[in-house]
Design an enzyme around this catalytic site. Structure first.
Site, PDB file in Angstrom:
ATOM      1  N   HIS A  66      35.088 -25.975  10.283  1.00 43.04           N
ATOM      2  CA  HIS A  66      35.677 -24.426   9.628  1.00 43.04           C
ATOM      3  C   HIS A  66      34.812 -23.773  10.836  1.00 43.04           C
ATOM      4  O   HIS A  66      34.949 -22.384  11.908  1.00 43.04           O
ATOM      5  CB  HIS A  66      35.836 -24.215   8.313  1.00 43.04           C
TER       6      HIS A  66
ATOM      7  N   HIS B 286      40.781 -23.242  -2.293  1.00 40.87           N
ATOM      8  CA  HIS B 286      40.907 -24.535  -0.910  1.00 40.87           C
ATOM      9  C   HIS B 286      38.942 -24.602  -0.436  1.00 40.87           C
ATOM     10  O   HIS B 286      38.064 -24.442  -1.101  1.00 40.87           O
ATOM     11  CB  HIS B 286      41.478 -23.033   0.078  1.00 40.87           C
TER      12      HIS B 286
ATOM     13  N   HIS C 298      28.426 -19.788   5.885  1.00 45.23           N
ATOM     14  CA  HIS C 298      29.441 -20.487   6.399  1.00 45.23           C
ATOM     15  C   HIS C 298      28.721 -21.351   7.757  1.00 45.23           C
ATOM     16  O   HIS C 298      28.701 -22.590   7.401  1.00 45.23           O
ATOM     17  CB  HIS C 298      30.607 -19.955   6.704  1.00 45.23           C
TER      18      HIS C 298
HETATM   19 ZN   LIG Z   1      37.930 -21.163   3.246  1.00 51.62          ZN
END
Ligand SMILES: [Zn+2]
Length: 275
Positions: free
Chosen positions: A99, A93, A225
């Site tokens: 996010h 994904h 991230h």
């Molecule tokens: Zn993810």
């Protein structure tokens, strides 16, 4: 006949055009890379979505395929159809920048140029095999660039840990299979310093990896991230078959479901490799 891929030029100065079977990738700073589809191998870097697909342990549900129809119709022909549902972040994904960044692009707004680009594969599988907490380092990138040249702006960087061979065994792949508990996960991934170098200095298009996260399993602060999201760099997670992609020379196409406003979603990732 010429088919354009989105805008002809993106922020990194790349152009990509599909010309009847020939894919021409033109980095602004060097010679054009032409991929002849008739003389290329296409490798699928995507795990199938099914009942065994792995999700983050805290995900509220899994991939579900509900049969709506299957079999002969009264009219005499065959007909099948299904309804599917799944959390965004499972299986192979996309992590859209939103996010981990309030101002980041949503899944439908990640520029196509960041999802269709030349790829490099950095292989740390030997080191990760003896250390499940292995983090990609700046020294690993420097060593890669000594052999293969500087990573070009706009490249998709794929990190090969070798973990995809453990799929879909949750305990082997994630390090722990306790439902609802993500506190004991163990797997390798990008390190924060390496991610900073790739994102801020090399200005790469995307970070991809053959584990469940662009942060390693033990991470509690998800720094990679955050570093990537802040720079609007998307992530590609749970990739497979990176052993079939060369260190340089492949073109990667990673097109996610166009979920408007989404934070990610299922993505089919392929590599086109000149023979
Ligand atoms: Zn993810």
């Amino acid at each position: 006949m010429t088919l354009g891929f989105g805008a002809s030029r993106d922020v990194h100065g790349w152009a990509a055009r599909l010309i009847v079977g020939l894919l021409v990738i033109v980095p602004a700073s060097s010679a054009a890379q032409t991929i002849n589809l008739a003389r290329s191998t296409i490798v699928d870097l995507t795990h199938p979505l099914n009942a065994r697909t792995l999700y983050w342990p805290t995900a509220p549900s899994r991939f579900k395929l509900e049969q709506l129809a299957y079999g002969p119709t009264p009219g005499g022909w065959f007909y099948s159809a299904y309804a599917f549902s799944a959390p965004e972040h499972g299986g192979t994904h996309l992590d859209a920048p939103i996010h981990f960044s309030a101002k980041g692009a949503t899944a439908d707004r990640v520029p196509l140029q960041q999802l269709v680009a030349s790829a490099v594969v950095i292989d740390v599988s030997a080191r990760a095999a003896s250390n499940p907490d292995y983090l990609l380092t700046v020294a690993d990138i420097t060593a890669f660039e000594r052999t293969h040249g500087r990573i070009a702006p706009g490249s998709i960087v794929l990190l090969r840990t070798g973990w995809s061979t453990r799929w879909p065994d949750a305990k082997a792949y994630l390090g722990d299979d306790t439902p609802g508990d993500a506190s004991k996960l163990r797997f390798p991934s990008f390190g924060p310093d390496a991610a900073t170098l790739l994102v801020r200095e090399r200005r790469v298009a995307a970070l991809g990896v053959d584990v469940a996260s662009i942060d390693y399993g033990r991470s509690t602060d998800f720094r990679v991230h955050r570093i990537a999201a802040e720079a609007n760099v998307p992530g590609l997670e749970n990739l497979t078959s990176l052993d079939r992609v060369p260190a340089t020379g492949a073109l990667v196409i990673a097109l996610p479901m166009k979920i408007e406003g989404g934070s990610g979603g299922p993505v089919r990732v392929i590599a086109i490799i000149p023979r």
